[in-house]
Design an enzyme around this catalytic site. Structure first.
Site, PDB file in Angstrom:
ATOM      1  CD  GLU A  98      37.285 -34.989 -11.791  1.00  0.00           C
ATOM      2  OE1 GLU A  98      37.603 -35.560 -12.738  1.00  0.00           O
ATOM      3  OE2 GLU A  98      36.737 -33.980 -11.965  1.00  0.00           O
ATOM      4  CG  HIS A 130      34.562 -37.866 -15.710  1.00  0.00           C
ATOM      5  ND1 HIS A 130      33.570 -37.377 -16.714  1.00  0.00           N
ATOM      6  CD2 HIS A 130      34.698 -36.494 -15.006  1.00  0.00           C
ATOM      7  CE1 HIS A 130      33.224 -36.334 -16.699  1.00  0.00           C
ATOM      8  NE2 HIS A 130      33.889 -35.791 -15.611  1.00  0.00           N
TER       9      HIS A 130
END
Length: 291
Positions: free
Chosen positions: A151, A154
């Site tokens: 994450e 990202h």
């Protein structure tokens, strides 16, 4: 599906009405010439305004919307925390520093039995990493770190902004092509019916072109998952990233389904079996690519 189409039509009408009022106030009088033909330059401007306005508004409120939609409880890093919260904040901040982020993401937990996590936000300075209670309860420490690293990757890759720009381009072409097609169709009916046929044709063609355009968005979403897996492996180590993906395979059935695509694309995994309409690649393929 019927409810989604209904909301799409209502949203389309409201967006068109709002944009039309704004454009009229600034002196824009439409994309047809006095002779009844299309002014393609004006139509492209009109399409871009509609296409990118919605995308950038969605990006601007993405963090707020995700908190509301998922019921995320943001953790105050300077306040009292339990062991779960402290461990999550420590991992997010440590991996964010390793990724070169100058501003630490907000960290949150949402109450759900699904084993998942997501990242969102309008920029690297204003981002959010959230994990589910199901993930914290079911996964071991190494797997949780691999998920969080994915994450954070990202955010470091700027995926939210890139997805917004891509969606804006797709939206622009959807609006442009649907109105060109509707204009052509309306030429084949009586003049008094032309405006009704034109309006209905816009809705129909926009639905069709939106579905086709979504294939491009889905394809890029799957591509960025592979890229985030590699970024997560760089941050947490390949073994932890692979272990995280292998652990997710056991809990795919517990992933919440039926949510909006804008939420589904944010997560590390989704419920749907990988296809051209899937936001995520198959987990086996992701593990194979990582290896």
């Amino acid at each position: 599906m019927g409810k989604r189409i209904f909301y799409f039509i209502i949203t389309n009408v409201l967006v068109l009405l709002t944009i039309s009022i704004v454009l009229n106030l600034i002196g824009f009088r439409g994309y047809t010439t006095s002779s009844g033909t299309i002014d393609f330059a004006a139509l492209l401007i009109f399409s871009a305004i509609i296409g990118f306005s919605g995308s950038f508004i969605s990006l601007a409120i993405s963090r707020w919307m995700a908190k509301r939609a998922m019921g995320v409880q943001v953790i105050n890093p300077n306040g009292p925390m339990n062991d779960y919260e402290r461990a999550v904040v420590e991992k997010v901040h440590r991996l964010s520093r390793a990724a070169g982020l100058m501003h630490m993401p907000e960290v949150g937990i949402y109450n759900s039995p699904e084993v998942n996590a997501f990242a969102t936000g309008p920029s690297k300075k204003k981002s959010l990493v959230a994990v589910s209670t199901g993930l914290l309860q079911e996964m071991d420490d190494d797997a949780i770190e691999g998920v969080i690293a994915h994450e954070v990757a990202h955010i470091a890759n700027g995926d939210m902004v890139t997805m917004t720009l891509l969606q804006g381009v797709v939206n622009t072409f959807v609006v442009f092509l649907s109105r060109v097609a509707a204009f052509i169709v309306s030429r084949f009916v009586k003049e008094e019916l032309a405006w009704i046929v034109h309006f209905i044709a816009i809705i129909v063609f926009q639905l069709v072109f939106s579905i086709l355009g979504s294939l491009v968005v889905y394809a890029y979403s799957r591509h960025r998952e592979f890229h985030a897996d590699r970024g997560g492996a760089d941050l947490a180590g390949k073994d932890k990233m692979r272990h995280a993906l292998e652990s997710l395979k056991a809990y795919t059935s517990r992933i919440k389904g039926g949510e909006d695509t804008s939420i589904a694309t944010l997560k590390i995994n989704n419920k749907r079996k990988s296809s051209i309409f899937s936001t995520h690649p198959d987990l086996d393929e992701r593990i194979k690519r990582l290896a």
